[in-house]
Design an enzyme around this catalytic site. Structure first.
Site, mmCIF file in Angstrom:
data_model
loop_
_atom_site.group_PDB
_atom_site.id
_atom_site.type_symbol
_atom_site.label_atom_id
_atom_site.label_comp_id
_atom_site.label_asym_id
_atom_site.label_seq_id
_atom_site.Cartn_x
_atom_site.Cartn_y
_atom_site.Cartn_z
ATOM 1 C CG HIS A 138 7.599 -19.961 44.331
ATOM 2 N ND1 HIS A 138 8.022 -19.492 45.550
ATOM 3 C CD2 HIS A 138 6.635 -19.102 43.917
ATOM 4 C CE1 HIS A 138 7.325 -18.398 45.867
ATOM 5 N NE2 HIS A 138 6.485 -18.136 44.878
ATOM 6 C CG ASP A 215 5.889 -25.782 45.896
ATOM 7 O OD1 ASP A 215 4.708 -25.671 46.284
ATOM 8 O OD2 ASP A 215 6.584 -24.809 45.549
ATOM 9 C CD GLN A 218 0.539 -21.544 41.833
ATOM 10 O OE1 GLN A 218 -0.615 -21.610 41.391
ATOM 11 N NE2 GLN A 218 1.000 -20.448 42.407
ATOM 12 C CE LYS A 241 0.728 -19.406 46.060
ATOM 13 N NZ LYS A 241 0.751 -18.043 45.531
ATOM 14 C CB CYS A 379 8.657 -15.935 43.727
ATOM 15 S SG CYS A 379 8.058 -14.547 44.677
#
Ligand code: PLP
Length: 421
Positions: A138, A215, A218, A241, A379
């Site tokens: 991302h 990261d 998600q 999220k 993104c």
């Protein structure tokens, strides 16, 4: 106690112990009926809907508990401080960190990664050093590293992926060498759904003395997370999220690393003492939480974590895997549809393109039929370039979605094909 082995989607296939209709009743927005028709919310990778306990926790804070924290001597402020620190401890337990001080509240995954890049990255990197990322990142896990590389003279190296959207581990291993100081990689791709083998990446990176920044924006909504088992040095979480509020997230950092890192921002609440001659900084996590924090957000995130614990991430993941398999087979059966992202280990994200229909047009038509998906570059422009498309349509699943909603998606795509195809 948390499992030592990180749970992958392939390990949780099996009968789902999740009553989806019951779960749906926890989310007030899901009973919304625009124009009196059902509405299928399939844009969960952009943001998830919020269950009643999250909405309730924030509501309760502002109605009954609101005060600024850490500095107040009166009871209301002390209670707010305790609640905020309890929220930190809940996030710590949820991700398997060893102590609450390893959890820093931030605005979201973007700020978490920027914090690591600005503080750890800028103090660690020298000219000629290397930061390794992957093609599927991302923008939040690309741009901060480009910025810190420009500031320090370090180089950004990109590990490729294959046509299914799986990380090329051999290429990644070949890229990680003595000059690599940081490996920054997404746990789960927001476009492809691919789950990356973080533990293996950590082993390879640590062998070369590089720190690993994950990261997890998600991943946390879909998989049980255990940072101790993953062995990573930093892990970024996004509240909105994972069924929590917007404007809050968390950065996990190994305490021995945090302790040596310079502050990211200066201001109130991050100091031990200030004089015009100089400032002594507080220990982590306060060192990295300058200014008044998003207290209600932290309480909302803690309520989300409690909620996910009650649902059980293993059950949620198993249910989503069933739904993903159903969605994949239904979409594959539509002539002209191509799914982008077919890695063997993936979560419920279905990116696709439809012949002769721009994803934006598709998204608009789907909306007319009561199906909310995302269309665009998500993104992740370098990833779009890798697949030779300007944009994709993306249906992203949560454990409150149903087969009927997937059917509504497929029916609406059929209607769009009738118009444009
Ligand atoms: N990383 C990934 C993989 C994402 O999908 C997103 C949001 O879409 C982010 C980071 C940014 O998260 P946040 O909105 O919490 O800053």
């Amino acid at each position: 106690m948390k499992a030592v082995t990180p749970i992958k989607p392939s390990m949780v296939r099996g009968p789902a112990a999740l009553d989806v209709q019951r779960v749906r009743r926890d989310f007030p927005i899901l009973s919304r009926r625009p124009d009196g028709r059902p509405f299928a919310y399939l844009d969960n990778a952009a943001t998830t809907q919020k269950p009643r306990p999250v909405i309730g926790a924030m509501n309760r804070f502002y109605r009954r508990e609101n005060a600024n924290i850490h500095r107040g001597v009166y009871a209301l402020s002390v209670r707010a401080t305790e609640a905020y620190e309890k929220a930190r401890a809940k996030v710590q337990r949820f991700i398997g960190a060893s102590r609450p001080e390893e959890v820093i509240f931030v605005r979201g995954a973007t700020e978490a990664i920027n914090l690591v890049a600005s503080s750890y990255g800028r103090s660690k990197l020298r000219a000629g050093d290397e930061v390794v990322i992957t093609t599927m990142e991302h923008h939040s896990n690309i741009v901060p590293w480009q910025m810190v590389c420009a500031q320090t003279g370090a180089y950004l190296r990109i590990a490729p992926i294959d046509d299914a959207g799986k990380l090329d581990m051999d290429a990644l291993e070949a890229l990680i060498g003595p000059r690599t100081k940081i490996v920054a990689v997404t746990h789960v791709s927001n476009v492809l759904g691919t789950v990356n083998p973080i533990r293996r990446i950590v082993e390879v990176a640590h062998r070369q003395g590089a720190a690993v920044v994950v990261d997890g924006a998600q991943a946390a909504p879909h998989l049980p997370i255990d940072v101790a088992a993953l062995g990573c040095d930093f892990y970024a979480l996004s509240g909105h999220k994972m069924y929590g509020p917007g404007g809050i997230g968390a950065l996990y950092g190994r305490y021995d690393l945090l302790k040596k890192m310079p502050p990211y921002q200066g201001g109130g609440d991050m100091i031990r003492s200030v004089s015009f001659e100089g400032t002594l900084y507080a220990d982590p996590p306060q060192r990295f939480e300058a200014g008044t924090p998003h207290v209600a957000g932290a309480l909302g995130l803690a309520a989300a974590v409690d909620y996910l614990d009650r649902i059980g991430m293993v059950h949620a993941a198993a249910y989503e895997q069933e739904l993903l398999a159903y969605g994949t087979s239904r979409l594959t059966g539509v002539p002209g549809v191509r799914i982008i992202g077919t890695a063997p280990e993936k979560v419920g994200v279905l990116s696709f393109v439809v012949e002769n229909i721009h994803p934006h047009d598709l998204g608009t038509i789907l909306d007319v039929h009561g199906v909310a998906i995302r269309a665009g570059h998500h993104c992740a422009q370098p990833l779009m370039e890798r697949f030779g498309v300007p944009a994709t349509a993306r249906a992203s699943l949560a454990f409150y979605n149903t087969r009927e909603e997937i059917d509504a998606l497929v029916d609406a795509i059929g209607k769009a094909i009738e118009v444009f195809g």
